[in-house]
Design a protein around this motif. Sequence first.
Motif, PDB file in Angstrom:
ATOM      1  N   LEU A 153     155.846 130.694 127.588  1.00  0.00           N
ATOM      2  CA  LEU A 153     155.462 129.922 128.763  1.00  0.00           C
ATOM      3  C   LEU A 153     156.552 129.949 129.843  1.00  0.00           C
ATOM      4  CD1 LEU A 153     153.240 128.960 126.770  1.00  0.00           C
ATOM      5  CD2 LEU A 153     153.297 126.769 127.959  1.00  0.00           C
ATOM      6  N   GLU A 154     157.264 131.050 129.906  1.00  0.00           N
ATOM      7  CA  GLU A 154     158.308 131.251 130.915  1.00  0.00           C
ATOM      8  C   GLU A 154     157.760 131.073 132.329  1.00  0.00           C
ATOM      9  OE1 GLU A 154     162.143 132.381 132.398  1.00  0.00           O
ATOM     10  OE2 GLU A 154     161.565 132.182 130.299  1.00  0.00           O
ATOM     11  N   PHE A 155     156.492 131.467 132.547  1.00  0.00           N
ATOM     12  CA  PHE A 155     155.923 131.448 133.892  1.00  0.00           C
ATOM     13  C   PHE A 155     154.993 130.258 134.131  1.00  0.00           C
ATOM     14  CE2 PHE A 155     156.310 136.030 132.680  1.00  0.00           C
ATOM     15  CZ  PHE A 155     157.447 136.298 133.434  1.00  0.00           C
ATOM     16  N   TYR A 156     154.914 129.325 133.163  1.00  0.00           N
ATOM     17  CA  TYR A 156     154.017 128.181 133.355  1.00  0.00           C
ATOM     18  C   TYR A 156     154.522 127.314 134.506  1.00  0.00           C
ATOM     19  CZ  TYR A 156     151.308 123.956 132.416  1.00  0.00           C
ATOM     20  OH  TYR A 156     150.478 122.877 132.538  1.00  0.00           O
ATOM     21  N   LYS A 157     153.590 126.727 135.268  1.00  0.00           N
ATOM     22  CA  LYS A 157     153.950 126.042 136.515  1.00  0.00           C
ATOM     23  C   LYS A 157     154.760 124.768 136.307  1.00  0.00           C
ATOM     24  CE  LYS A 157     149.758 123.237 137.035  1.00  0.00           C
ATOM     25  NZ  LYS A 157     148.653 122.863 137.949  1.00  0.00           N
ATOM     26  N   GLU A 158     154.600 124.076 135.155  1.00  0.00           N
ATOM     27  CA  GLU A 158     155.330 122.835 134.895  1.00  0.00           C
ATOM     28  C   GLU A 158     156.436 123.094 133.881  1.00  0.00           C
ATOM     29  OE1 GLU A 158     155.035 120.148 136.490  1.00  0.00           O
ATOM     30  OE2 GLU A 158     153.071 120.246 137.454  1.00  0.00           O
ATOM     31  N   GLN A 159     157.648 123.305 134.373  1.00  0.00           N
ATOM     32  CA  GLN A 159     158.769 123.589 133.481  1.00  0.00           C
ATOM     33  C   GLN A 159     159.536 122.328 133.099  1.00  0.00           C
ATOM     34  OE1 GLN A 159     159.791 126.711 132.119  1.00  0.00           O
ATOM     35  NE2 GLN A 159     157.742 127.311 132.828  1.00  0.00           N
ATOM     36  N   TYR A 160     159.230 121.215 133.765  1.00  0.00           N
ATOM     37  CA  TYR A 160     159.945 119.969 133.504  1.00  0.00           C
ATOM     38  C   TYR A 160     158.941 118.855 133.197  1.00  0.00           C
ATOM     39  CZ  TYR A 160     163.664 122.620 135.705  1.00  0.00           C
ATOM     40  OH  TYR A 160     164.565 123.604 136.013  1.00  0.00           O
ATOM     41  N   ASN A 161     159.363 117.922 132.367  1.00  0.00           N
ATOM     42  CA  ASN A 161     158.508 116.823 131.942  1.00  0.00           C
ATOM     43  C   ASN A 161     158.608 115.665 132.941  1.00  0.00           C
ATOM     44  OD1 ASN A 161     157.044 114.870 130.634  1.00  0.00           O
ATOM     45  ND2 ASN A 161     158.199 114.947 128.729  1.00  0.00           N
ATOM     46  N   PRO A 162     157.501 115.279 133.598  1.00  0.00           N
ATOM     47  CA  PRO A 162     157.549 114.171 134.567  1.00  0.00           C
ATOM     48  C   PRO A 162     157.495 112.789 133.911  1.00  0.00           C
ATOM     49  CG  PRO A 162     155.341 115.079 134.486  1.00  0.00           C
ATOM     50  CD  PRO A 162     156.177 115.915 133.558  1.00  0.00           C
ATOM     51  N   PHE A 163     157.268 112.738 132.593  1.00  0.00           N
ATOM     52  CA  PHE A 163     157.091 111.452 131.916  1.00  0.00           C
ATOM     53  C   PHE A 163     158.159 111.268 130.833  1.00  0.00           C
ATOM     54  CE2 PHE A 163     152.762 112.827 133.199  1.00  0.00           C
ATOM     55  CZ  PHE A 163     152.526 111.854 134.162  1.00  0.00           C
ATOM     56  N   THR A 164     159.365 110.976 131.276  1.00  0.00           N
ATOM     57  CA  THR A 164     160.476 110.806 130.337  1.00  0.00           C
ATOM     58  C   THR A 164     160.978 109.367 130.263  1.00  0.00           C
ATOM     59  OG1 THR A 164     162.052 111.415 132.068  1.00  0.00           O
ATOM     60  CG2 THR A 164     161.251 113.190 130.639  1.00  0.00           C
ATOM     61  N   ASP A 165     160.559 108.503 131.192  1.00  0.00           N
ATOM     62  CA  ASP A 165     161.005 107.109 131.157  1.00  0.00           C
ATOM     63  C   ASP A 165     160.498 106.431 129.883  1.00  0.00           C
ATOM     64  OD1 ASP A 165     162.226 107.425 133.575  1.00  0.00           O
ATOM     65  OD2 ASP A 165     160.567 106.582 134.744  1.00  0.00           O
ATOM     66  N   GLU A 166     161.293 105.484 129.375  1.00  0.00           N
ATOM     67  CA  GLU A 166     160.902 104.774 128.159  1.00  0.00           C
ATOM     68  C   GLU A 166     159.627 103.969 128.377  1.00  0.00           C
ATOM     69  OE1 GLU A 166     162.053 104.794 125.003  1.00  0.00           O
ATOM     70  OE2 GLU A 166     163.225 106.515 125.697  1.00  0.00           O
ATOM     71  N   THR A 167     159.549 103.292 129.512  1.00  0.00           N
ATOM     72  CA  THR A 167     158.370 102.498 129.840  1.00  0.00           C
ATOM     73  C   THR A 167     157.911 102.847 131.248  1.00  0.00           C
ATOM     74  OG1 THR A 167     159.728 100.673 130.693  1.00  0.00           O
ATOM     75  CG2 THR A 167     159.092 100.596 128.352  1.00  0.00           C
ATOM     76  N   ARG A 168     156.750 102.347 131.612  1.00  0.00           N
ATOM     77  CA  ARG A 168     156.201 102.620 132.940  1.00  0.00           C
ATOM     78  C   ARG A 168     155.507 101.367 133.445  1.00  0.00           C
ATOM     79  NH1 ARG A 168     154.644 107.623 135.653  1.00  0.00           N
ATOM     80  NH2 ARG A 168     152.987 107.239 137.181  1.00  0.00           N
ATOM     81  N   ASP A 169     155.738 101.025 134.714  1.00  0.00           N
ATOM     82  CA  ASP A 169     155.188  99.799 135.290  1.00  0.00           C
ATOM     83  C   ASP A 169     154.012 100.041 136.221  1.00  0.00           C
ATOM     84  OD1 ASP A 169     157.141  98.186 134.037  1.00  0.00           O
ATOM     85  OD2 ASP A 169     158.588  98.673 135.601  1.00  0.00           O
ATOM     86  N   VAL A 170     153.652 101.300 136.429  1.00  0.00           N
ATOM     87  CA  VAL A 170     152.563 101.609 137.360  1.00  0.00           C
ATOM     88  C   VAL A 170     151.557 102.536 136.691  1.00  0.00           C
ATOM     89  CG1 VAL A 170     154.047 101.339 139.381  1.00  0.00           C
ATOM     90  CG2 VAL A 170     153.783 103.589 138.351  1.00  0.00           C
ATOM     91  N   SER A 171     150.366 102.597 137.262  1.00  0.00           N
ATOM     92  CA  SER A 171     149.327 103.476 136.751  1.00  0.00           C
ATOM     93  C   SER A 171     149.735 104.938 136.894  1.00  0.00           C
ATOM     94  CB  SER A 171     148.013 103.234 137.511  1.00  0.00           C
ATOM     95  OG  SER A 171     147.603 101.897 137.401  1.00  0.00           O
ATOM     96  N   ILE A 172     149.023 105.795 136.204  1.00  0.00           N
ATOM     97  CA  ILE A 172     149.269 107.239 136.271  1.00  0.00           C
ATOM     98  C   ILE A 172     148.132 107.854 137.075  1.00  0.00           C
ATOM     99  CG2 ILE A 172     149.597 109.352 134.935  1.00  0.00           C
ATOM    100  CD1 ILE A 172     150.256 107.310 132.557  1.00  0.00           C
ATOM    101  N   ASP A 173     148.464 108.462 138.192  1.00  0.00           N
ATOM    102  CA  ASP A 173     147.467 108.949 139.139  1.00  0.00           C
ATOM    103  C   ASP A 173     147.525 110.473 139.218  1.00  0.00           C
ATOM    104  OD1 ASP A 173     145.710 109.405 141.171  1.00  0.00           O
ATOM    105  OD2 ASP A 173     146.644 108.058 142.613  1.00  0.00           O
ATOM    106  N   PHE A 174     146.623 111.140 138.515  1.00  0.00           N
ATOM    107  CA  PHE A 174     146.548 112.602 138.547  1.00  0.00           C
ATOM    108  C   PHE A 174     145.679 113.099 139.705  1.00  0.00           C
ATOM    109  CE2 PHE A 174     147.425 112.006 133.886  1.00  0.00           C
ATOM    110  CZ  PHE A 174     148.619 112.711 133.849  1.00  0.00           C
ATOM    111  N   ILE A 175     145.036 112.207 140.425  1.00  0.00           N
ATOM    112  CA  ILE A 175     144.235 112.440 141.634  1.00  0.00           C
ATOM    113  C   ILE A 175     142.845 113.005 141.326  1.00  0.00           C
ATOM    114  CG2 ILE A 175     144.131 113.477 143.928  1.00  0.00           C
ATOM    115  CD1 ILE A 175     147.151 113.686 143.910  1.00  0.00           C
ATOM    116  N   TYR A 176     142.767 114.091 140.560  1.00  0.00           N
ATOM    117  CA  TYR A 176     141.464 114.712 140.274  1.00  0.00           C
ATOM    118  C   TYR A 176     141.494 115.326 138.874  1.00  0.00           C
ATOM    119  CZ  TYR A 176     144.265 118.704 141.846  1.00  0.00           C
ATOM    120  OH  TYR A 176     145.272 119.630 142.005  1.00  0.00           O
ATOM    121  N   PRO A 177     140.329 115.515 138.234  1.00  0.00           N
ATOM    122  CA  PRO A 177     140.303 116.171 136.919  1.00  0.00           C
ATOM    123  C   PRO A 177     140.775 117.622 137.053  1.00  0.00           C
ATOM    124  CG  PRO A 177     138.197 115.099 137.406  1.00  0.00           C
ATOM    125  CD  PRO A 177     138.981 115.105 138.681  1.00  0.00           C
TER     126      PRO A 177
END
Length: 655
Positions: free
Chosen positions: A542-566
């Motif tokens: 997956l060297e060329f996959y578009k997401e090379q970093y994890n956006p969800f690393t915080d221990e907890t989250r205080d807001v909703s998760i908004d992916f915008i569209y399926p």
Amino acid sequence: MIKKAVLLFLVGVTITPSMAQVAAQTKATIVTPVLSKDVIAQADAVVLEEEGIIEYEFSIESGFSIIEKVKRSILINSKNGIEQATLTIPFYYGKYGKEEVEIKDYKIARNVANEQIIIKVTKADNRKVDKDFFLKEIIPTDIKVGDIVEYSYIKQRFIIDEIPTWYFQGDIPKLKSIYTVKIPENLTYFISTTGSIDIEKKETATTTGRSLSTRTFGTSYRFRESVLEYKAVNIPALKTVPYSGNINNERSSIRFDLVQFQYPDSPVVNIPYKEADVAKELFKNRNFGGELKQVKFLQKNLLQEEWSALAPKERIDRVMKAINERVQWNGAYGYEAQEGVKQAFLKKTGNSADINLMLVAALNGCGIDAQPVVMSTRMNGRPPILFSRFMNQVVATVMLDDVRYFLDATDSNANLRVMPIENLNSEGWIIGDKGTVTKVDCTPKLFSVNQENYTIDLSADGNARGTVMNNKTLYEAYLLKAGGNKDLLDQFRRDIERRSEGTFLKNGLLKTSEEGGVSATFDIQKFSFAKANGTALSFRPLEFYKEQYNPFTDETRDVSIDFIYPSMDSYTIKVNLPVGYQLESKPKPVSLTNKDSGLMLVYEVVEGTDNTIECKFNLKIAKPLLNKELYPMVKAMYKELQNIVSQELILIKKK
């Protein structure tokens, strides 16, 4: 953009002049409180205490006005927190009303040689940011870590249809926040709140009236008041994180919108705020319902007779294209026409209501049953109810083969299946004939696909050559087209090359589909795709996959998760192995599905009989908006995704 006022009082006033510069040092009267480490944690700054008070003035000439009094003290904990010392107060000074701002006090408490002194700053500037919009601001240049900044100001506004929203929660912690609203008995407000922190409320009513007039002569009107006090303590910060959408949807706040008022010796005036009443008002509004009647004008000036013989989808496409080419969007949103359909057509420019009400009328004139849908854009926030002051957008809707579609002609990249991203804000309200109303879910139902297929010839020195095909549909294609670079092939190339150093694409070929999809194929070359370790080679599939970093690393989250569209990511890479090499061991396949979050993750490595390895990866996001309680599931899924992205396959020489 100014919302249309329900009440509008114009008076002859002037902009408050800038204050003179004074820098005086005296002994401090501000005392640093004992701070709770649990509250401030690693905060760059902390609000020690803040208070907002809303009061009213009244005169028979100009009616009611709102007096907003704010006082706040902030402890600066770090260099990054120094920006919190800036005081910025927006105000409007134009034809719809004239707001006045006065900074009463701004001072800095500082420890110098074990003694606390006060530095007073009295220079405030008025800075114009747009037509009729200004900022009164103090930007101190000598703030130090450990300083306590305290300021207070008064703002008067002569439009009372909306009391200023009070945000208990900000991007830094607060120890105490108090908001007191004193509402005269002649006014009634609809109260809406956001967020989830505990807020203590006290409500009292005065038994005797008091004069709200500042005059010492003339008729004095006395009003009893409802006094509402809201208090919160130890309030955590709420910061923007990846996939948080409009953070103000989550921020704890309170808002008041006028729904009824009465002047002395005058009848009660009600402002519609219930769904059915709002819909009827919209339908009767000449800038909304009136513009839907411009069918004959559009049949004469825009529509063509031969279009009536086309299939419904083709007619819709023709009408959308004709309006988009004729009328340019001026960048302003609105559910009411700004120019009017005729004038927008003739001037070739208009706001979103001019264009989309034109679209509704034109579609009906072309034999397509279309209706307007009022909504709030993503930046405007999620509306709690159908109420004019929460709305700022209108689009069109049609039904084809029992499927509902939403249309927006302001953007040339939009089509039958794709609206501009700003419109994807969950809900809207269809305003039907004679003011009927139907609430609808505007969330896209189809998956927007990003498909990438790589075929790689790997050499024994670790370099690789091959081909790549990238296909995008619906919103994935829309975002590419809306990226600002008209050379779509160059956008494809840059996007893939940036993911991995030493990757080069050439000989590109671009294709588009009738549904708005777009795809590109390239020859690809990657230096050091595999790393040599003795007689072994290792590489990341997956060297060329578009997401090379994890956006969800915080221990907890205080807001909703908004992916915008399926969405669905489909990534396949087929590697032709160098002669004499084989896969040391095949990793176990991964198949994860979570019904609550709507996430699905699949990964598999398949060995071919022709000395090849094929790696197949698929990520589906079925539910665009997830509440924060689902964060542990999302975090676990993305942790596994990151494990797959970082996974290496090892090739060894055959014996």
